[in-house]
Design a protein around this motif. Structure first.
Motif, PDB file in Angstrom:
ATOM      1  N   UNK A 246      -7.624   8.390   3.956  1.00 37.12           N
ATOM      2  CA  UNK A 246      -6.631   7.760   4.819  1.00 37.12           C
ATOM      3  C   UNK A 246      -6.932   6.263   4.908  1.00 37.12           C
ATOM      4  N   UNK A 247      -5.894   5.465   4.771  1.00 37.65           N
ATOM      5  CA  UNK A 247      -6.040   4.014   4.681  1.00 37.65           C
ATOM      6  C   UNK A 247      -5.112   3.334   5.675  1.00 37.65           C
ATOM      7  N   UNK A 248      -5.624   2.309   6.321  1.00 31.93           N
ATOM      8  CA  UNK A 248      -4.787   1.401   7.122  1.00 31.93           C
ATOM      9  C   UNK A 248      -5.086  -0.016   6.663  1.00 31.93           C
ATOM     10  N   UNK A 249      -4.053  -0.848   6.619  1.00 32.26           N
ATOM     11  CA  UNK A 249      -4.221  -2.228   6.162  1.00 32.26           C
ATOM     12  C   UNK A 249      -3.739  -3.174   7.258  1.00 32.26           C
ATOM     13  N   UNK A 250      -4.530  -4.225   7.483  1.00 37.91           N
ATOM     14  CA  UNK A 250      -4.238  -5.185   8.552  1.00 37.91           C
ATOM     15  C   UNK A 250      -4.347  -6.616   8.004  1.00 37.91           C
ATOM     16  N   UNK A 251      -3.697  -7.525   8.711  1.00 36.47           N
ATOM     17  CA  UNK A 251      -3.840  -8.963   8.442  1.00 36.47           C
ATOM     18  C   UNK A 251      -4.101  -9.620   9.795  1.00 36.47           C
ATOM     19  N   UNK A 252      -5.357  -9.653  10.235  1.00 36.42           N
ATOM     20  CA  UNK A 252      -5.678 -10.106  11.593  1.00 36.42           C
ATOM     21  C   UNK A 252      -5.120 -11.499  11.889  1.00 36.42           C
ATOM     22  N   UNK A 253      -4.423 -11.606  13.020  1.00 32.47           N
ATOM     23  CA  UNK A 253      -3.867 -12.876  13.498  1.00 32.47           C
ATOM     24  C   UNK A 253      -2.986 -13.558  12.458  1.00 32.47           C
ATOM     25  N   UNK A 254      -2.429 -12.760  11.543  1.00 31.86           N
ATOM     26  CA  UNK A 254      -1.575 -13.298  10.473  1.00 31.86           C
ATOM     27  C   UNK A 254      -2.283 -14.386   9.672  1.00 31.86           C
ATOM     28  N   UNK A 255      -3.597 -14.256   9.559  1.00 27.15           N
ATOM     29  CA  UNK A 255      -4.383 -15.245   8.821  1.00 27.15           C
ATOM     30  C   UNK A 255      -4.445 -14.941   7.341  1.00 27.15           C
TER      31      UNK A 255
ATOM     32  N   UNK B 290       0.823  -1.207   0.000  1.00 28.26           N
ATOM     33  CA  UNK B 290       0.000   0.000   0.000  1.00 28.26           C
ATOM     34  C   UNK B 290       0.860   1.261   0.000  1.00 28.26           C
ATOM     35  N   UNK B 291       1.932   1.255   0.767  1.00 31.58           N
ATOM     36  CA  UNK B 291       2.798   2.432   0.786  1.00 31.58           C
ATOM     37  C   UNK B 291       3.415   2.677  -0.585  1.00 31.58           C
ATOM     38  N   UNK B 292       3.816   1.621  -1.266  1.00 28.82           N
ATOM     39  CA  UNK B 292       4.428   1.765  -2.585  1.00 28.82           C
ATOM     40  C   UNK B 292       3.403   2.246  -3.613  1.00 28.82           C
ATOM     41  N   UNK B 293       2.189   1.669  -3.573  1.00 29.01           N
ATOM     42  CA  UNK B 293       1.177   2.041  -4.577  1.00 29.01           C
ATOM     43  C   UNK B 293       0.761   3.498  -4.458  1.00 29.01           C
ATOM     44  N   UNK B 294       0.672   4.005  -3.238  1.00 32.63           N
ATOM     45  CA  UNK B 294       0.147   5.356  -3.051  1.00 32.63           C
ATOM     46  C   UNK B 294       1.226   6.383  -2.709  1.00 32.63           C
ATOM     47  N   UNK B 295       2.495   6.019  -2.870  1.00 27.48           N
ATOM     48  CA  UNK B 295       3.585   6.925  -2.501  1.00 27.48           C
ATOM     49  C   UNK B 295       3.521   8.248  -3.248  1.00 27.48           C
ATOM     50  N   UNK B 296       3.085   8.232  -4.497  1.00 19.25           N
ATOM     51  CA  UNK B 296       3.074   9.451  -5.310  1.00 19.25           C
ATOM     52  C   UNK B 296       1.710  10.144  -5.315  1.00 19.25           C
ATOM     53  N   UNK B 297       0.765   9.635  -4.547  1.00 18.57           N
ATOM     54  CA  UNK B 297      -0.581  10.208  -4.532  1.00 18.57           C
ATOM     55  C   UNK B 297      -0.707  11.264  -3.433  1.00 18.57           C
ATOM     56  N   UNK B 298      -1.063  12.470  -3.834  1.00 19.45           N
ATOM     57  CA  UNK B 298      -1.163  13.579  -2.887  1.00 19.45           C
ATOM     58  C   UNK B 298      -2.321  13.419  -1.925  1.00 19.45           C
ATOM     59  N   UNK B 299      -3.353  12.657  -2.329  1.00 22.74           N
ATOM     60  CA  UNK B 299      -4.578  12.633  -1.542  1.00 22.74           C
ATOM     61  C   UNK B 299      -4.945  11.246  -1.018  1.00 22.74           C
ATOM     62  N   UNK B 300      -3.967  10.362  -0.957  1.00 21.45           N
ATOM     63  CA  UNK B 300      -4.146   9.077  -0.275  1.00 21.45           C
ATOM     64  C   UNK B 300      -3.013   8.924   0.721  1.00 21.45           C
ATOM     65  N   UNK B 301      -3.365   8.761   1.973  1.00 24.52           N
ATOM     66  CA  UNK B 301      -2.392   8.670   3.061  1.00 24.52           C
ATOM     67  C   UNK B 301      -2.472   7.272   3.676  1.00 24.52           C
ATOM     68  N   UNK B 302      -1.422   6.479   3.485  1.00 21.71           N
ATOM     69  CA  UNK B 302      -1.347   5.152   4.089  1.00 21.71           C
ATOM     70  C   UNK B 302      -0.733   5.291   5.476  1.00 21.71           C
TER      71      UNK B 302
END
Length: 342
Positions: free
Chosen positions: A290-299, A259-271
């Motif tokens: 604004x976006x946060x990404x999770x992988x609950x319990x490493x599942x 996610x950080x790589x995909x939106x690194x150049x986007x002014x209006x998406x904050x990971x």
């Protein structure tokens, strides 16, 4: 100086367009229309704009609007399609904040919006206005279909996963919540204070008109149809939206880095940093997602949290972002607002 017009300026999105355009360094609002409020001063209806705009509402007039460089439609569905062909003939570009040009499949559009489309040829040339997905096409577009609020939050949330083919696209779940302003400014029982306050409910579970729009956008990314369960909810706040998005992982990747790589150049998406939980109040009045990404319990489940302001990134400020691209302006011009807290 760029001259723009707004058709339908008395709703919440029209008001937000006025606020943003009044502060835009390269834009002048030439006309703002309202059949029912023609002759009324804009700052009489919206006192917050006093001293910033010296305009009156006027009845829609194709000749006046046709002299604008670009016209925004902040109107009920089915309105823009009646006027857009004449404006295009005059050389005026259009950003429609309604749904008239969002869906490419016209039978599907008619099924959800209950009318026949008036200008199928314009639908063919219209570009779906999600800059993070269609930026280059927007630059050359004459008509841009501004995305809906739910589709913006959901598509931006899923985009990196689908681009990299990391999830089972046949089983996606979008659990979304919106503030009451998403229902518009018209009087409705379910948005009255005594009805919406201290209450929380789902709606549109059997089907919502944003569902085919979201599926269309996700299918563009995936390259094939997707399976999506979409359930919207109404929450007792004025503005703001969160999409809680689920997908079953089928490939291996560091989701945070993706996610950080995909939106690194986007002014209006904050990971946000790992472990974060975005809040709607941190995007209030801004063009930010604004976006946060999770992988609950490493599942094997990817969980994405995506927040926007439904009236700005979900409507008016994204429309200004599209205008900037269409007219060769700096993409961020007039859109650097910081959220107001608390």
């Amino acid at each position: 100086m760029i001259e723009v017009g707004i058709v339908g300026g008395t709703g919440y999105t029209g008001m937000e367009l006025l606020r943003l355009l009044a502060g835009h360094p390269q834009v002048r609002v030439r006309a703002i229309t309202s059949r029912g409020n023609a002759g009324t001063a804009v700052d009489d209806m919206f006192p917050s704009l006093r001293g910033h705009l010296d305009l009156q509402f006027t009845a829609p007039d194709a000749e006046t609007l046709g002299r604008c460089d670009l016209v925004f439609f902040a109107t009920p569905n089915g309105t823009a399609m009646q006027m857009v062909p004449e404006l295009l003939e005059a050389g005026t570009r259009v950003v429609d904040l309604g749904a008239d040009f969002r869906l490419k499949d016209l039978p599907t559009w008619s099924q959800w919006y209950g009318m026949e489309h008036a200008c199928p040829d314009v639908v063919e040339q219209a570009v779906y206005g999600l800059p993070e997905l269609n930026r280059e096409a927007i630059r050359g577009a004459r008509v841009v279909a501004n995305p809906g609020c739910y589709p913006t939050a959901v598509i931006l949330g899923y985009l990196p996963l689908l681009e990299q083919k990391l999830v089972d696209a046949s089983f996606l779940v979008a659990d979304c919540k919106s503030g009451v302003s998403g229902a518009g400014r018209k009087a409705q029982v379910h948005t009255l204070l005594c009805e919406a306050n201290e209450n929380f409910k789902a709606y549109g579970a059997p089907g919502h008109r944003h569902l085919p729009e979201i599926r269309q956008g996700l299918a563009q990314i995936q390259g094939s149809d997707v399976g999506l369960t979409f359930v919207p909810h109404l929450v007792p706040m004025t503005r703001g939206m969160q999409g809680t998005l689920y997908a079953r992982l089928t490939g291996q990747a560091n989701l945070q880095e993706l996610y950080e790589r995909r939106y690194a150049a986007e002014s209006f998406v904050d990971v946000l940093p790992p472990g974060s939980h975005p809040e709607t109040r941190t995007v209030r009045g801004t063009n930010m997602c604004r976006i946060a990404v999770h992988r609950p319990a490493d599942g094997d489940t990817a969980l994405v949290l995506s927040v926007i302001d439904n009236l700005t990134k979900g409507a008016a400020s994204q429309a200004v972002q599209n205008m900037n691209l269409m007219l060769g302006l700096e993409e961020t011009a007039g859109l650097q607002q910081i959220a107001v807290l608390p």
